[in-house]
Scaffold this motif. Sequence first.
Motif, PDB file in Angstrom:
ATOM      1  N   PRO A  42       0.825  -1.209   0.000  1.00  0.00           N
ATOM      2  CA  PRO A  42       0.000   0.000   0.000  1.00  0.00           C
ATOM      3  C   PRO A  42       0.855   1.253   0.000  1.00  0.00           C
ATOM      4  N   GLY A  43       0.292   2.354  -0.518  1.00  0.00           N
ATOM      5  CA  GLY A  43       1.071   3.586  -0.565  1.00  0.00           C
ATOM      6  C   GLY A  43       0.227   4.806  -0.240  1.00  0.00           C
ATOM      7  N   ILE A  44       0.814   5.754   0.497  1.00  0.00           N
ATOM      8  CA  ILE A  44       0.131   7.015   0.811  1.00  0.00           C
ATOM      9  C   ILE A  44       0.479   8.017  -0.277  1.00  0.00           C
ATOM     10  N   HIS A  45      -0.545   8.462  -1.017  1.00  0.00           N
ATOM     11  CA  HIS A  45      -0.301   9.368  -2.142  1.00  0.00           C
ATOM     12  C   HIS A  45      -0.977  10.720  -1.981  1.00  0.00           C
ATOM     13  N   SER A  46      -1.831  10.882  -0.952  1.00  0.00           N
ATOM     14  CA  SER A  46      -2.519  12.162  -0.762  1.00  0.00           C
ATOM     15  C   SER A  46      -2.401  12.585   0.697  1.00  0.00           C
ATOM     16  N   ILE A  47      -2.005  13.836   0.914  1.00  0.00           N
ATOM     17  CA  ILE A  47      -1.916  14.394   2.263  1.00  0.00           C
ATOM     18  C   ILE A  47      -2.641  15.730   2.249  1.00  0.00           C
ATOM     19  N   VAL A  48      -3.675  15.849   3.060  1.00  0.00           N
ATOM     20  CA  VAL A  48      -4.458  17.079   3.144  1.00  0.00           C
ATOM     21  C   VAL A  48      -4.359  17.590   4.582  1.00  0.00           C
ATOM     22  N   VAL A  49      -3.829  18.789   4.742  1.00  0.00           N
ATOM     23  CA  VAL A  49      -3.765  19.402   6.074  1.00  0.00           C
ATOM     24  C   VAL A  49      -4.851  20.462   6.123  1.00  0.00           C
ATOM     25  N   ASP A  50      -5.776  20.324   7.048  1.00  0.00           N
ATOM     26  CA  ASP A  50      -6.908  21.245   7.117  1.00  0.00           C
ATOM     27  C   ASP A  50      -6.410  22.660   7.413  1.00  0.00           C
ATOM     28  N   PRO A  51      -6.728  23.611   6.543  1.00  0.00           N
ATOM     29  CA  PRO A  51      -6.213  24.976   6.762  1.00  0.00           C
ATOM     30  C   PRO A  51      -6.757  25.635   8.031  1.00  0.00           C
ATOM     31  N   ARG A  52      -7.880  25.103   8.562  1.00  0.00           N
ATOM     32  CA  ARG A  52      -8.456  25.692   9.776  1.00  0.00           C
ATOM     33  C   ARG A  52      -7.810  25.152  11.044  1.00  0.00           C
ATOM     34  N   ASN A  53      -7.316  23.913  10.936  1.00  0.00           N
ATOM     35  CA  ASN A  53      -6.805  23.235  12.115  1.00  0.00           C
ATOM     36  C   ASN A  53      -5.814  22.166  11.668  1.00  0.00           C
ATOM     37  N   PRO A  54      -4.513  22.448  11.777  1.00  0.00           N
ATOM     38  CA  PRO A  54      -3.526  21.504  11.251  1.00  0.00           C
ATOM     39  C   PRO A  54      -3.474  20.165  11.971  1.00  0.00           C
ATOM     40  N   LYS A  55      -4.140  20.070  13.128  1.00  0.00           N
ATOM     41  CA  LYS A  55      -4.196  18.755  13.778  1.00  0.00           C
ATOM     42  C   LYS A  55      -5.144  17.809  13.032  1.00  0.00           C
ATOM     43  N   ARG A  56      -5.978  18.412  12.178  1.00  0.00           N
ATOM     44  CA  ARG A  56      -6.896  17.584  11.390  1.00  0.00           C
ATOM     45  C   ARG A  56      -6.279  17.366  10.014  1.00  0.00           C
ATOM     46  N   MET A  57      -6.094  16.114   9.695  1.00  0.00           N
ATOM     47  CA  MET A  57      -5.490  15.764   8.403  1.00  0.00           C
ATOM     48  C   MET A  57      -6.246  14.610   7.781  1.00  0.00           C
ATOM     49  N   LEU A  58      -6.257  14.621   6.459  1.00  0.00           N
ATOM     50  CA  LEU A  58      -6.769  13.478   5.708  1.00  0.00           C
ATOM     51  C   LEU A  58      -5.623  12.912   4.885  1.00  0.00           C
ATOM     52  N   LEU A  59      -5.552  11.601   4.855  1.00  0.00           N
ATOM     53  CA  LEU A  59      -4.631  10.921   3.951  1.00  0.00           C
ATOM     54  C   LEU A  59      -5.454  10.058   3.023  1.00  0.00           C
ATOM     55  N   ALA A  60      -4.906   9.755   1.868  1.00  0.00           N
ATOM     56  CA  ALA A  60      -5.518   8.726   1.045  1.00  0.00           C
ATOM     57  C   ALA A  60      -4.454   7.718   0.659  1.00  0.00           C
ATOM     58  N   VAL A  61      -4.897   6.480   0.638  1.00  0.00           N
ATOM     59  CA  VAL A  61      -3.990   5.351   0.491  1.00  0.00           C
ATOM     60  C   VAL A  61      -4.437   4.499  -0.686  1.00  0.00           C
ATOM     61  N   SER A  62      -3.499   4.146  -1.505  1.00  0.00           N
ATOM     62  CA  SER A  62      -3.755   3.150  -2.531  1.00  0.00           C
ATOM     63  C   SER A  62      -3.145   1.841  -2.014  1.00  0.00           C
ATOM     64  N   THR A  63      -3.952   0.906  -1.692  1.00  0.00           N
ATOM     65  CA  THR A  63      -5.371   0.708  -1.865  1.00  0.00           C
ATOM     66  C   THR A  63      -6.037   0.370  -0.520  1.00  0.00           C
ATOM     67  N   ALA A  64      -6.359   1.422   0.230  1.00  0.00           N
ATOM     68  CA  ALA A  64      -7.075   1.248   1.491  1.00  0.00           C
ATOM     69  C   ALA A  64      -8.260   2.220   1.559  1.00  0.00           C
ATOM     70  N   GLY A  65      -8.045   3.480   1.134  1.00  0.00           N
ATOM     71  CA  GLY A  65      -9.106   4.474   1.160  1.00  0.00           C
ATOM     72  C   GLY A  65      -8.641   5.747   1.810  1.00  0.00           C
ATOM     73  N   VAL A  66      -9.606   6.463   2.387  1.00  0.00           N
ATOM     74  CA  VAL A  66      -9.332   7.755   3.002  1.00  0.00           C
ATOM     75  C   VAL A  66      -9.314   7.549   4.512  1.00  0.00           C
ATOM     76  N   ILE A  67      -8.395   8.228   5.183  1.00  0.00           N
ATOM     77  CA  ILE A  67      -8.249   8.050   6.625  1.00  0.00           C
ATOM     78  C   ILE A  67      -7.964   9.412   7.239  1.00  0.00           C
ATOM     79  N   GLU A  68      -8.553   9.639   8.414  1.00  0.00           N
ATOM     80  CA  GLU A  68      -8.509  10.971   9.019  1.00  0.00           C
ATOM     81  C   GLU A  68      -7.952  10.920  10.433  1.00  0.00           C
ATOM     82  N   THR A  69      -7.195  11.951  10.764  1.00  0.00           N
ATOM     83  CA  THR A  69      -6.867  12.184  12.158  1.00  0.00           C
ATOM     84  C   THR A  69      -7.411  13.558  12.544  1.00  0.00           C
ATOM     85  N   ALA A  70      -7.917  13.674  13.766  1.00  0.00           N
ATOM     86  CA  ALA A  70      -8.382  14.962  14.262  1.00  0.00           C
ATOM     87  C   ALA A  70      -7.509  15.438  15.417  1.00  0.00           C
ATOM     88  N   ASP A  71      -6.518  14.626  15.766  1.00  0.00           N
ATOM     89  CA  ASP A  71      -5.712  14.936  16.957  1.00  0.00           C
ATOM     90  C   ASP A  71      -4.217  14.914  16.637  1.00  0.00           C
TER      91      ASP A  71
END
Lengths: 92, 391
Positions: free
Chosen positions: B184-213
Motif C-alpha cells: 500500500p502507498g500514501i499518495h494524498s496528504i491534506v492538512v486542514d487549513p483551519r486546524n492543522p491537527k486535522r489531516m486526511l490521507l488517502a492510500v492506494s489501496t485502502a481508502g481515506v483516513i482521518e486524524t483529528a488529533d
Amino acid sequence: MPSVHLTRHLYTFFPHLEGQTIIVEASTAGEVVAALERLAPGIGFYICDELGRLRTHVNIFVGKQMIRDRKGLTDAVAANDEVHILQALSGG
Amino acid sequence: MASRILVGTRKGTFIVEKKNGSWKPRLAGHAGGGVNYVARDPYTGKLWALLGFGHWGAKLSVSTDEGETWNDNPAQIKYPEGARYIGQDMYEDAGSDFGVGIKIVTRPATVQKLWIIGFGPGGAVYVGTIPGGLFVSRDGGGSFELNRPLWNHESRGGDLFSGEGKGETKWFGTPASEGGEFAPGIHSIVVDPRNPKRMLLAVSTAGVIETADGGETWQPRNNGMRLDHTPEPDAEWGHDTHYIEQCEGDPEHIWQQNHVGIYYSSDGAKSWRKVSRPEQGVHFGFPITADAKDGRTAWVVPGKSDMQRMAVDGALFVARTKDGGETWEQLRRGLPQEQAYDVILRHALANKDGAVAFGSTTGNLYVSDDGGDGWTTAANNLPPIYSVRFA
C-alpha cells in the motif's frame, strides 16, 4: 589498505569523490561502506537500505569476487584488495 | 496569474515559466533521475523533490534557492528498526492444483517509494511512502519520524513493532512501488487549513483516513464509497482512492478521483457521493484538483476506463464541474483531438489563481490561463511526467 573504485553514477551524487584515489581502512565490505560514509556522508544509504542490506541490483566486488553476504556485508577485505562498487544493470 | 510550474519527471525536475506570454521549460535538476513529486513548502519557501533512483533508493532532495541548486536533505526517510508490515509471498506448492500457494508474511519495512509531501504551519512537513508510512517532521525537514499509530493501525494488522499483530491486513497493494513488490502507498496528504491537527490521507489501496488529533488516532472516512469491482462492495477498507484534494477556502469540500469513479464530499469527508458521468466520459482517471476558493468547482482529466488507461477515444479533454459534480463540461479547445493517448497520473494536474496545468506520461505539458476554457501546449518531448505543481 584496500582501495575503492566507484561507478561513475555515484560521482553524480558525490562529485567531490571523483578523481580521488580512495583508500580506506577496512577488513570487511561493511567497514568499506562505513569508511565511505565518513568520506561522503549519505553515500551509505545509496549503497545499502535502512536495514543495512546491500540494495537490490547494487554489487560489491572484492577483487574479482562478488560479495556473498548482502545482509551483513561480512565478506573479508584484505589490505591489498581492490573493492569495486557498482550497479548490476541499467535500463532506459 | 500563476507563472511558474514545477514538474517532476522520470528523468529530472523541470521548471516551466511564463515569459513574454509563452511557457518555456528548462531542466532544473536531478538530470536522469526519477522525480516522483516536486513542490514548494509555502511556509518556508523550500522546494522539495522526492527522488526514486532505480539502483540507489529513494531520496529526499531540497533546494533553498528556488531550484538553482539541489542537495540531498541531511535527514532522509528511513523506517525505524523493528518496523514490520504484513505482506504476501508466493511459494511453490507441489500439492496445489496450480503449483503455487500464497503465504502471509511479516516483512521488515524499507522505503520503496517516496510518493507525496505535504506541508503544515510551524515547520510541519509530511511525507507519504510505499509501503504506507507517514513520516512527520516538526522542524521544517530537519528530522523525520514515522507516525506509529497509523503504521500500527488495527486495519493493517495491529502493532507489529512489539508484537505479532493480528495477522491480517485490510490494506492491499499498488503496483506503483519501485521495488517490484505490491504494497500500500500514501499518495494524498491534506492538512486542514483551519486546524492543522486535522489531516486526511488517502492510500492506494485502502481508502481515506482521518486524524483529528495530530496523528494520535486515525479513522476511516470511506462512507458512501463502493468497491464495485470486488465481492464485498460495502467493505470499510480496500478502496482504491487515486487522489484527493481539499478546497482551501471552503475546506468541507473535498474531491476524490477513485478507481471506480469520481467522489465528492461537502461535509469534510464524513460522507462521499459519486458524481461520475460515465455516459459523458467523465468517470475513470487518476488526478483531480479542487478550486482553491469555490468548493463546488473541480477539474479531472478522464481516461477511457480501467481496462484502457489512456485518453478517451484518442482525444484529450479536461472535464470541469462548477456545481459539485451535478454537471460536467468537456474542455477541448487547444488540446489534441486526434491520435492522443496521454495518461495523466495522480499528481500531474493542478490549478492556481485561474490557471490549470497538467502533464502526461507521454511528456506533454498543457496549461490553461482561463480556468480550462482554452489550452496551450507548454512543452512536448519531456520525459514521462509524474507531478505538476504551481509554485
